[in-house]
Write a protein that holds these residues in place. Structure first.
Motif, PDB file in Angstrom:
ATOM      1  N   CYS A 121       1.773   0.128  -1.047  1.00 20.23           N
ATOM      2  CA  CYS A 121       3.089  -1.158  -0.872  1.00 20.23           C
ATOM      3  C   CYS A 121       4.353  -0.478  -0.355  1.00 20.23           C
ATOM      4  N   ARG A 168      -2.035  -3.764  -2.357  1.00 21.21           N
ATOM      5  CA  ARG A 168      -2.478  -4.594  -1.073  1.00 21.21           C
ATOM      6  C   ARG A 168      -2.266  -3.920  -0.435  1.00 21.21           C
ATOM      7  N   CYS A 203      -2.265   0.012  -1.524  1.00 22.47           N
ATOM      8  CA  CYS A 203      -1.546   0.713  -2.434  1.00 22.47           C
ATOM      9  C   CYS A 203      -2.397   0.781  -4.030  1.00 22.47           C
ATOM     10  N   LEU A 235      -1.148   0.968  -6.559  1.00 24.62           N
ATOM     11  CA  LEU A 235      -0.528   0.347  -7.913  1.00 24.62           C
ATOM     12  C   LEU A 235      -0.983  -0.974  -8.186  1.00 24.62           C
ATOM     13  N   CYS A 236      -1.447  -2.067  -6.756  1.00 28.42           N
ATOM     14  CA  CYS A 236      -1.059  -3.209  -6.764  1.00 28.42           C
ATOM     15  C   CYS A 236      -2.360  -3.556  -6.000  1.00 28.42           C
ATOM     16  N   HIS A 293       6.020  -1.489  -3.802  1.00 28.03           N
ATOM     17  CA  HIS A 293       5.785  -0.450  -4.474  1.00 28.03           C
ATOM     18  C   HIS A 293       7.193   1.053  -4.334  1.00 28.03           C
TER      19      HIS A 293
HETATM   20 ZN    ZN Z   1       2.085  -1.869  -4.512  1.00 29.97          ZN
END
Ligand code: ZN
Ligand code: AMP
Ligand code: ZN
Length: 326
Positions: free
Chosen positions: A22, A8, A3, A5-6, A25
């Motif tokens: 993910c 994962r 992902c 953003l994170c 998100h």
């Molecule tokens: Zn994420």
């Protein structure tokens, strides 16, 4: 893939931003686009009671779910509205799906059944009125959703029209050079006192493929088959498919179309409201002496059914305390 953003594990790539997301998100991306549309296009005000027109398909089921999640953030309440069109097994399944959703979300549901209201289903109504079923169905849905909004005193009625739908209508009206028609496609319509309720389209910036993934990731139950009256060769349906191919080749092109359109809507000629008045039979919006619903039912049943439908809806409203639906 991870992902963006994170970090994962990612489950979906969003081509128009060129990023992977993910599960959580991606859900957040879709919901934040809806919240942004609600604020940017002033779709819902704090304290509003919003009707959600739910057919049972993935778009309107997702819409109800998303609005439910956003209702505490933006302070509004909801009531679900379903029209049972009497299209055989398809309508039976659709109704069950919406009843399920209402229970799952704990939101009141108003069901308007054509058989109960008119004693007739869409195919027979269409035969007797001598008009194509999809056109009769459109008249009936528009009328009932408007009557519910006005007669239950809802602040607005939300439909599940998505970005692909809006892009299709925009291009269609452009091809016909019906520029007043383009101005009418704005995601919010103004209410007309006693004649028409406010209609809103909170999903106008969400692609159909995003709603499919959204509902599947959440395991939402929805009706996956097409309406039995669906015809793939209408101008709308052919255009929608072609625009989908264009989007695949040029990711983001339809989102750009919609975002630029809403900014420039004032550049299009405004539809004239000169001929707009109350139907001489039922009092709701009409472009001539009688509204289309009263005309169609008059022809098919020998009696214009607008007034009976409105009485029925008001009687539902009276069941709720102090005129409050929720
Ligand atoms: Zn994420
Ligand atoms: P359609 O006109 O079938 O493309 O549907 C557009 C939107 O109208 C859906 O996303 C729903 O919000 C609403 N709608 C369509 N059919 C029904 C129905 N049977 N009951 C309630 N709402 C409906
Ligand atoms: Zn009427």
């Amino acid at each position: 893939m991870r992902c963006s953003l994170c970090g994962r594990e990612a489950v979906v790539r969003v081509p128009y931003v060129g990023r992977w997301f993910c599960r959580d998100h991606f859900l957040e991306l879709v919901e934040s686009k809806v919240l942004r549309s609600i604020r940017r296009y002033r779709l819902i005000d704090s304290g509003d009671v919003v009707g959600v027109a739910v057919s049972g398909g993935k778009d309107s089921v997702s819409l109800a779910y998303i609005l439910h999640r956003l209702s505490s953030v933006a302070n509004f309440s909801l009531v679900l509205v379903h029209i049972d069109l009497g299209l055989g097994e398809y309508s039976v399944v659709s109704r069950r799906v919406v009843e399920d959703l209402s229970r799952r979300l704990g939101i009141d549901l108003v069901i308007l059944s054509l058989r109960e209201l008119l004693g007739i289903d869409i195919p027979s109504l269409s035969r007797r009125a001598g008009r194509p079923p999809c056109s009769v169905c459109g008249v009936v849905k528009r009328y009932l959703l408007n009557a519910v909004t006005v007669d239950l005193g809802l602040d607005s009625i939300a439909t599940g029209h998505n970005l692909d739908d809006l892009a299709t209508y925009l291009v269609k009206e452009f091809l016909r050079q019906n520029l007043e028609g383009i101005a009418k496609l704005y995601p919010r319509t103004e209410p007309l006192d006693g004649l028409a309720g406010k209609r809103i389209k909170p999903l106008v910036e969400v692609y159909e493929w995003e709603l499919k993934i959204y509902s599947d990731l959440l395991g939402l139950r929805y009706v996956d088959r097409k309406c039995p009256l669906y015809d793939p060769y209408t101008l709308d349906n052919v255009l929608k498919k072609k625009l989908g191919e264009l989007e695949e080749r040029f990711p983001g092109i339809l989102l750009g179309l919609v975002r630029n359109y809403v900014k420039r809507v004032d550049d299009y000629p405004r539809p004239s409201i000169a001929g707009v008045r109350g139907c001489s039979v039922c009092g709701l919006i009409a472009s001539g002496d009688k509204c289309s619903f009263c005309k169609v039912t008059m022809k098919a049943l020998g009696e214009p059914m607008g007034p009976k439908v409105r009485d029925y809806i008001r009687s539902i409203g009276r069941k709720y305390v102090h005129g409050q639906i929720l």
